[in-house]
Every structure is written in C-alpha cells, then in structure tokens.
Motif scaffolding. Structure first.
Motif, PDB file in Angstrom:
ATOM      1  N   GLY A  37      79.117  13.248  44.617  1.00 21.07           N
ATOM      2  CA  GLY A  37      79.039  14.052  46.006  1.00 21.07           C
ATOM      3  C   GLY A  37      79.573  13.192  46.949  1.00 21.07           C
ATOM      4  N   THR A  38      80.511  13.518  47.721  1.00 21.78           N
ATOM      5  CA  THR A  38      80.898  13.091  49.073  1.00 21.78           C
ATOM      6  C   THR A  38      81.748  14.009  49.974  1.00 21.78           C
ATOM      7  N   ALA A  39      81.660  13.640  51.298  1.00 21.33           N
ATOM      8  CA  ALA A  39      82.396  14.574  52.325  1.00 21.33           C
ATOM      9  C   ALA A  39      83.456  13.957  52.772  1.00 21.33           C
ATOM     10  N   SER A  40      83.985  12.938  51.946  1.00 18.63           N
ATOM     11  CA  SER A  40      85.252  12.414  52.373  1.00 18.63           C
ATOM     12  C   SER A  40      86.522  12.525  51.503  1.00 18.63           C
ATOM     13  N   LEU A  41      87.523  13.133  52.001  1.00 15.70           N
ATOM     14  CA  LEU A  41      88.847  13.302  51.154  1.00 15.70           C
ATOM     15  C   LEU A  41      89.324  12.001  50.860  1.00 15.70           C
TER      16      LEU A  41
ATOM     17  N   ARG B  26      87.562   9.022  50.134  1.00 14.12           N
ATOM     18  CA  ARG B  26      86.847   8.551  48.852  1.00 14.12           C
ATOM     19  C   ARG B  26      87.027   9.580  47.645  1.00 14.12           C
ATOM     20  N   GLU B  27      86.970  10.934  47.864  1.00 12.01           N
ATOM     21  CA  GLU B  27      87.454  11.793  46.729  1.00 12.01           C
ATOM     22  C   GLU B  27      88.749  11.255  46.028  1.00 12.01           C
ATOM     23  N   ALA B  28      89.863  11.346  46.777  1.00 11.35           N
ATOM     24  CA  ALA B  28      91.048  10.936  46.362  1.00 11.35           C
ATOM     25  C   ALA B  28      91.139   9.660  45.335  1.00 11.35           C
ATOM     26  N   GLN B  29      90.439   8.649  46.259  1.00 12.05           N
ATOM     27  CA  GLN B  29      90.318   7.158  45.563  1.00 12.05           C
ATOM     28  C   GLN B  29      89.743   7.160  44.049  1.00 12.05           C
ATOM     29  N   LEU B  30      88.642   7.983  44.418  1.00 11.82           N
ATOM     30  CA  LEU B  30      87.751   8.127  42.950  1.00 11.82           C
ATOM     31  C   LEU B  30      88.719   8.950  41.871  1.00 11.82           C
ATOM     32  N   ARG B  31      89.465   9.848  42.177  1.00 10.10           N
ATOM     33  CA  ARG B  31      90.078  10.757  41.271  1.00 10.10           C
ATOM     34  C   ARG B  31      91.254   9.852  40.927  1.00 10.10           C
ATOM     35  N   ARG B  32      91.767   8.891  41.602  1.00 11.47           N
ATOM     36  CA  ARG B  32      92.884   8.149  41.197  1.00 11.47           C
ATOM     37  C   ARG B  32      92.563   7.294  39.956  1.00 11.47           C
ATOM     38  N   ILE B  33      91.239   6.887  40.029  1.00  7.69           N
ATOM     39  CA  ILE B  33      90.566   5.951  38.834  1.00  7.69           C
ATOM     40  C   ILE B  33      89.950   6.594  37.842  1.00  7.69           C
ATOM     41  N   ARG B  34      89.239   7.888  38.073  1.00  6.71           N
ATOM     42  CA  ARG B  34      88.342   8.612  37.207  1.00  6.71           C
ATOM     43  C   ARG B  34      88.555  10.078  37.441  1.00  6.71           C
ATOM     44  N   PRO B  35      89.869  10.589  36.973  1.00  4.06           N
ATOM     45  CA  PRO B  35      90.378  12.015  37.190  1.00  4.06           C
ATOM     46  C   PRO B  35      89.241  12.689  36.235  1.00  4.06           C
ATOM     47  N   ASP B  36      88.571  12.386  35.624  1.00  2.00           N
ATOM     48  CA  ASP B  36      87.513  12.998  34.809  1.00  2.00           C
ATOM     49  C   ASP B  36      86.305  13.513  35.360  1.00  2.00           C
ATOM     50  N   LEU B  37      86.025  12.983  36.354  1.00  2.00           N
ATOM     51  CA  LEU B  37      84.916  13.180  37.298  1.00  2.00           C
ATOM     52  C   LEU B  37      84.542  14.403  37.949  1.00  2.00           C
ATOM     53  N   GLN B  38      83.713  15.065  38.360  1.00  2.00           N
ATOM     54  CA  GLN B  38      83.325  16.503  39.027  1.00  2.00           C
ATOM     55  C   GLN B  38      82.931  15.777  40.341  1.00  2.00           C
ATOM     56  N   VAL B  39      83.869  16.114  41.505  1.00  2.00           N
ATOM     57  CA  VAL B  39      83.668  15.521  42.772  1.00  2.00           C
ATOM     58  C   VAL B  39      83.314  17.118  43.692  1.00  2.00           C
ATOM     59  N   SER B  40      82.266  16.827  44.533  1.00  3.58           N
ATOM     60  CA  SER B  40      81.605  18.150  45.041  1.00  3.58           C
ATOM     61  C   SER B  40      81.331  17.594  46.359  1.00  3.58           C
ATOM     62  N   LEU B  41      81.182  18.620  47.527  1.00  5.63           N
ATOM     63  CA  LEU B  41      80.948  18.341  48.600  1.00  5.63           C
ATOM     64  C   LEU B  41      79.587  17.919  49.037  1.00  5.63           C
ATOM     65  N   LEU B  42      79.170  16.732  49.626  1.00  6.92           N
ATOM     66  CA  LEU B  42      77.804  16.407  50.115  1.00  6.92           C
ATOM     67  C   LEU B  42      77.826  15.946  51.480  1.00  6.92           C
ATOM     68  N   ARG B  43      77.318  16.729  52.439  1.00  7.29           N
ATOM     69  CA  ARG B  43      77.229  16.463  53.686  1.00  7.29           C
ATOM     70  C   ARG B  43      76.099  16.222  53.992  1.00  7.29           C
ATOM     71  N   GLY B  44      75.547  15.535  55.389  1.00  4.93           N
ATOM     72  CA  GLY B  44      74.237  15.135  55.908  1.00  4.93           C
ATOM     73  C   GLY B  44      74.517  13.694  56.106  1.00  4.93           C
ATOM     74  N   ASN B  45      73.179  13.182  56.745  1.00  5.96           N
ATOM     75  CA  ASN B  45      72.990  11.604  57.166  1.00  5.96           C
ATOM     76  C   ASN B  45      72.745  11.008  55.693  1.00  5.96           C
ATOM     77  N   VAL B  46      72.589   9.789  55.723  1.00  2.52           N
ATOM     78  CA  VAL B  46      72.421   8.758  54.660  1.00  2.52           C
ATOM     79  C   VAL B  46      71.251   9.050  53.982  1.00  2.52           C
ATOM     80  N   GLN B  47      70.337   9.440  54.622  1.00  7.36           N
ATOM     81  CA  GLN B  47      68.921   9.739  53.784  1.00  7.36           C
ATOM     82  C   GLN B  47      69.049  10.970  53.107  1.00  7.36           C
ATOM     83  N   THR B  48      69.575  12.131  53.807  1.00  7.45           N
ATOM     84  CA  THR B  48      69.723  13.221  53.336  1.00  7.45           C
ATOM     85  C   THR B  48      70.613  13.146  52.014  1.00  7.45           C
ATOM     86  N   ARG B  49      71.831  12.526  51.891  1.00  7.05           N
ATOM     87  CA  ARG B  49      72.618  12.196  50.822  1.00  7.05           C
ATOM     88  C   ARG B  49      72.027  11.572  49.634  1.00  7.05           C
ATOM     89  N   LEU B  50      71.128  10.523  50.046  1.00  2.00           N
ATOM     90  CA  LEU B  50      70.325   9.891  48.865  1.00  2.00           C
ATOM     91  C   LEU B  50      69.209  10.662  48.361  1.00  2.00           C
TER      92      LEU B  50
END
Length: 310
Positions: free
Chosen positions: A130-134, A136-160
């Motif tokens: 989960g991430t709300a950052s394009l 971070r998502e692109a950098q993650l997909r560059r290394i691990r294109p197999d992963l499923q990246v989905s939207l995760l919004r909210g403050n730090v505590q909400t995300r954790l």
C-alpha cells in the motif's frame, strides 16, 4: 515579543506528524528568542487533502490539497506563519506568499514496513503493498514488477494500522516521519537511495509567510537552516520545470558536500520500467540555476507520454 506582534500564530494540519512539525518550529522560536510558551499559538486547520482519503492526490488535484486552506488563512491574516512538510508544497505558491524558513532536514530516505519478514526480497510474489505515492509505486515496480500495489492513504498511524490488520503485506513511508513520531523501530528496512530516490522536499519542514511581512520573517532567521534552504531551492526548481502536480513519478535530492551542491534527479514511467536520471554539481550561489537547468535537461530527455510537452 513586541507590542505590534503580541502572539505569533502558527497554522498547521492536525495529523500527529504535522503537529510534531509545528511544535518543533514553536520550540525553536521560543528557545531562539527567549519567549514564554504563551508567545506562540498553534492553530489546527483542516485541509482538503485531509478530507479526501478514497483516491490518490493526483486524481483529486495535486499537492496543493494539503496546503490550500492553510495558505488562505495566512493570506487572510488569521495566522502569521504556516508550517508544512516541504514535500507537500506545490512548486508555485499563491501570490503574496513565500517560503521563508526551513528547520534542519531529517533523514530523507524511505522505509519499507513489512507485516512479515525483514527485506524487500521476503515479499512473496503478488504481495499487496500500500502507498499513496506514484514515485514509491514506480520505484517499487521497477525492482519488483510482480507485486500488487494499491492505494493506501491516511496518516502514519492509519497506514500502519491497516498493515497490522492484514489489509496489506507492506507499505512504504518516509523514515523522517517515523523517526519524528518515535516509531523508527517499525522500519523493516531503510531503502537504499540508489534505488529509492526520495521525493523533492522529503524530510524538510518548511515555513511559509506573507511577502513583505519583514517583522515576522526576521523572527525566523535564527532558526532557519541555510543548507536545507539551498537544497530545497535546487529540488523545487527541478520539480517546477517538470510536472509538480503529483501526476508523474519524480524524485530529486540535493545536498551540500564540501561546499558544493550535489543533485540527483529521476523520472520514471508509472510502471517503473523506464527510468531517467540526471546528476549535476554546482556552487551554492547557483542553486536556482542548477535546479532549473537540470529540470530542462530532464524534460528534453523524457518521452512525452511520461511528461507531456510544456
């Protein structure tokens, strides 16, 4: 405090991290000027970005969503200073406002937080991140294109909390935010900047004021970090020459090393499979020019399907 400025009012968002930043600015001002606690008031202002949690910022209007209402309060003189995460700020500020100060910058790196395991390699194929950052998502997909990246919004505590409940297998957050909240132990791994270049402004607390409000601006001189200001001048100029609206995965980091500015910027395709990088060095007194030139060179390098022609 002078009679003309009986109480300094700081405007901020209301998340725990935003409040940490506002209190850090407040504490620095109190210490620098020998004021009592009553001299500086913190006002919480809810922003459009706080209200929108069901879609990415790029779909809702971009970076200014986290600053709009605070900047309106500043222009209307309901507050005297605005305290922001520098990475949340649009590259073009409203008429009449400017950035006047920066606290010393924290660690700019990203952290990977895993529900299980201790490295990016431990994520099973198809794991949900989960991430709300394009970026971070692109950098993650560059290394691990197999992963499923989905939207995760909210403050730090909400995300954790969503990670811990099993909704996601992993998330990525700024190490600076975790550290400021006393939660750095949640970082499973601190990501190498060779692969995960930070967002422009990441780790920096920016202070915004009204132009020509010299009495207020002068109060920030003793708490402002010149090196952070120079680095952000380069980074924001670079971003401003590209697409500073959150619609393109863009990264950039500048620092002062041995009296010289060293800058590295990157643009990625959203799927991470195309990557463009630029590295530039220059003297501190050419910070703005260095950032602008790097942005222009990057724009000429990147295909129009990633960054549309100006």
């Amino acid at each position: 405090m002078t009679q003309s400025l009986p109480k300094l009012r700081l405007g901020t968002r209301g998340s725990p991290l935003a409040l940490w930043q506002a209190h850090a600015v407040r504490d620095a001002l109190l210490k620098a000027h020998g004021w009592t606690e009553e001299a500086v008031e913190i006002q919480v202002i809810r922003t459009t970005g706080d209200a929108i949690t069901d879609r990415a910022l790029s779909q809702a209007g971009g970076k200014g969503l986290f600053t709009k209402e605070i900047e309106e309060a500043l222009l209307e003189r309901r507050i005297d200073l605005a305290v922001h995460s520098a990475k949340d700020m649009a590259t073009t500020l409203p008429d009449g406002l400017h950035l006047v100060g920066y606290l010393p910058r924290a660690d700019v790196r990203d952290a990977l937080i895993l529900r299980e395991g201790w490295s990016l390699e431990h994520l099973k194929p198809g794991a949900k991140v989960g991430t709300a950052s394009l970026r971070r998502e692109a950098q993650l997909r560059r290394i691990r294109p197999d992963l499923q990246v989905s939207l995760l919004r909210g403050n730090v505590q909400t995300r954790l909390k969503k990670l811990d409940s099993g909704e996601f297998d992993a998330t990525l957050l700024a190490l600076a935010g975790l550290t400021r909240l006393g939660m750095e132990a949640r970082a499973s791994v601190i990501l190498d900047m060779a692969d995960f270049l930070p967002a422009v402004g990441q780790g920096a607390v920016a202070i915004e004021s009204r132009q020509r409000d010299l009495a207020v601006d002068s109060l920030l001189v003793p708490i402002t970090c010149p090196a952070t200001g120079l680095a952000l001048r380069v980074e924001r100029a670079f971003l401003g020459e590209l697409d500073g609206s959150c619609r393109t995965p863009i990264a950039g980091h500048a620092e002062i090393v041995n009296g010289e500015i060293r800058f590295r910027g990157a643009v990625l395709a959203p799927d991470g499979q195309r990557y463009y990088e630029i590295v530039r060095h220059g003297p501190p007194n050419r910070a703005l020019e260095l950032g602008l030139a790097a942005g222009r060179e990057m724009r000429a390098m990147v295909p129009h399907d990633i960054i549309p022609a100006a």
